[in-house]
Design an enzyme around this catalytic site. Structure first.
Site, PDB file in Angstrom:
ATOM      1  N   GLU A 293       0.820  -1.211   0.000  1.00 47.36           N
ATOM      2  CA  GLU A 293       0.000   0.000   0.000  1.00 47.36           C
ATOM      3  C   GLU A 293       0.854   1.261   0.000  1.00 47.36           C
ATOM      4  O   GLU A 293       0.579   2.211  -0.702  1.00 47.36           O
ATOM      5  CB  GLU A 293      -0.980  -0.012   1.170  1.00 47.36           C
ATOM      6  CG  GLU A 293      -0.325  -0.505   2.432  1.00 47.36           C
ATOM      7  CD  GLU A 293      -1.265  -1.023   3.489  1.00 47.36           C
ATOM      8  OE1 GLU A 293      -2.432  -0.629   3.513  1.00 47.36           O
ATOM      9  OE2 GLU A 293      -0.817  -1.819   4.316  1.00 47.36           O
ATOM     10  N   GLY A 387      -3.953  -1.236   6.519  1.00 45.73           N
ATOM     11  CA  GLY A 387      -4.098  -2.346   5.579  1.00 45.73           C
ATOM     12  C   GLY A 387      -3.542  -3.647   6.117  1.00 45.73           C
ATOM     13  O   GLY A 387      -3.524  -4.659   5.409  1.00 45.73           O
TER      14      GLY A 387
END
Ligand code: 0RQ
Length: 503
Positions: A293, A387
């Protein structure tokens, strides 16, 4: 400098940040760009915070619900939190002023998996999006938006918002155009189709974001840097943790369980992940890939040295120096980095298909492998799950990295029972501290407790952990996952009462 706002339809909508902020009304749900300090709007949130303060001075209420990609910066989360302008915040944030208000119970914070954000908003779980405030690096003649240094949920915000404010930031490198891959193939159940991404560097979308120009109420010119987190030199503990993990990777390659160039790496941000990336640079491994991410300094270095072939992400978290390198060498990085929406960068289907290796930080882990990444002493939020859950549950391997103690040794990161659960024992494979590595794969609960204590716990807490575990094995109500319930969280209470977990 070259004109960045090329769509002639928008010329008469170019206004000041104050004028743009005036479009936002009390009670609105406002969705903004921004992911880990990159690509967030630099001017409108500040102007909005000022306006909110003025309204508050008149004794009138003014708060918004604020949605983003992930954490932003002092000019956004910080300014709006200080103005007491946020009623509800979702998802991941890491701002000290916002954190303080959240932990005082004055600001509602909803901490969810980053891959869930866009779809939950599409499902209607958060109501209507009134205004989107999105930073881009340029607007093309046809109105297409060239994203900046993060994509996050911008596609969703632009699609769903009733009105749109665009910030065009001339500080962002022009050469960033072409780096992004915006996938428009997502649909809502029951109409979903497989996402056609097979390799971490596949392109499945378009390079720009779509927006209905009629929804754009204001365009603001800005020229300011992303939040730059200064680079901290890598400390010895982090080097030890990185060393254990890389040794384990090589062991797995030797056993034939991992290919020689590993599998796509996901890496959290901070000192330890940076140490792992630096360690990989010297590991002799080659041809690495990343599906992650956030890209931080160490990842750019790996790309530069050719150890890492390419990386897929949704945002950046760079030091000022790395930011300059990134901007200067944008032509090089544009060929090797693909930026995606966060519903794709963190998508469970893709993380599972690619077989990502997750590497994330934690606050604490318990004897059986449950991990707490978010809540100090079970109740005080640090940042959020971010995440980490998307990669931990769905990846090929999940690893959690942390020093074995915190607060100068007063806190053990290995505890009898975690005070809050983000990642369950069913998802957590590998625990690494400076002491060593615990491989929990294929182990039943009591065997897991043994390796966690023996390999990862700090010597100062080992006897105390063994004592708890031995008595739990003898006296527990059930012997599958032994616990002494009145004692299981007593270490946390002792810390709250005395400032130390030591008995
Ligand atoms: O606090 O600075 O006040 O002393 O927690 O700890 O050791 O500096 O480690 O910066 O890597 O953060 C889990 C918070 C670790 C992070 C966490 C205290 C410690 C210090 C920070 P002080 P360190 P890190 C990608 C993936 C969740 C999100 C995620 C995180 C502070 O990794 O937020 O993974 N992860 N995202 O003193 C009490 C303990 C503690 C403790 C550490 N057991 N008890 N305090 N601390 N352990 C990014 C995104 O998804 C966007």
């Amino acid at each position: 400098s070259v004109e960045r706002i090329l769509d002639p339809r928008l010329r008469d909508r170019i206004v000041s940040a104050e004028q743009a902020a005036a479009f936002i009304q009390p009670g609105e749900t406002v969705a903004m760009s921004g992911f880990t300090g990159s690509g967030y709007p630099k001017a409108v949130p500040l102007a909005l915070a000022q306006r909110i303060e003025q309204v508050h001075e008149q004794g009138l209420p003014f708060q918004i619900k604020l949605l983003t990609g992930a954490s932003t910066a002092p000019e956004l989360d910080g300014a709006l939190a200080k103005a007491d302008g946020i009623a509800m915040r979702m998802p991941f944030q890491s701002d000290p002023d916002a954190r303080k208000r959240i932990n005082e119970g004055k600001l509602d914070y909803i901490d969810i998996h980053l891959s869930h954000v866009a779809q939950h908003v599409w499902f209607g779980f958060y109501g209507d999006i009134d205004t989107a405030v999105i930073e881009v690096s340029a607007i093309r003649e046809d109105g297409a938006l060239v994203p900046s240094t993060s994509v996050g949920n911008n596609k969703t915000w632009l699609d769903l918002a009733k009105k749109v404010i665009i910030e065009v930031n001339e500080w962002q490198p022009e050469g960033i155009e072409g780096m992004h891959d915006i996938y428009y193939g997502t649909a809502l159940p029951p109409h979903r189709k497989p996402i056609p991404l097979i390799h971490a560097n596949d392109r499945i979308g378009q390079t720009t974001l779509n927006v209905d120009p009629d929804k754009i109420v204001a365009v603001v010119r800005t020229n300011g840097p992303d939040r730059n987190s200064p680079f901290k030199p890598i400390d010895d503990e982090s080097k030890l943790i990185a060393g254990h993990l890389i040794e384990f990777f090589k062991h797995e390659i030797g056993k034939g369980r991992l290919p020689p160039n590993l599998l796509p790496l996901q890496s959290g941000v901070g000192n330890i992940p940076n140490a792992v990336l630096a360690g990989l640079a010297e590991s002799g491994l080659r041809g690495l890939t990343s599906f992650t991410e956030v890209i931080q300094d160490g990842m750019l270095d790996l790309l530069k040295s050719g150890v890492l072939e390419y990386a897929s992400c949704t945002g950046f978290a760079l030091s000022p120096e790395a930011n300059e390198t990134f901007k200067r060498d944008i032509a090089f990085y544009r060929e090797r980095i693909i930026m995606r929406t966060q519903e794709i960068s963190n998508h469970p289907e893709l993380v599972r298909r690619l077989g990502c290796i997750g590497m994330n930080g934690m606050l604490e882990v318990d004897l059986y492998g449950n991990v707490n990444s978010t809540h100090v002493m079970g109740s005080r939020i640090m940042n959020g799950i971010g995440g980490s859950g998307d990669f931990t549950r769905n990846g090929f391997l999940s690893t959690f990295l942390s020093p074995s103690t915190a607060k100068n040794g007063a806190i053990s990161s290995i505890v009898p029972m975690v005070s809050h659960v983000d990642h369950t024992e069913h998802d957590v494979a590998i625990i690494v501290t400076e002491q060593g590595l615990a491989d929990l794969r294929g182990l039943p609960p009591r065997a897991r407790a043994r390796v966690v204590i023996d390999n990862c716990a700090h010597p100062d807490f080992r006897d105390q952990l063994n004592d708890y575990f031995d008595r739990a094995c003898r006296d527990s109500y059930g012997k599958h996952t032994p616990h002494l319930l009145p004692e299981a969280l007593s270490w946390h209470q002792r810390y709250i009462d005395t400032g130390s977990m030591k008995a």
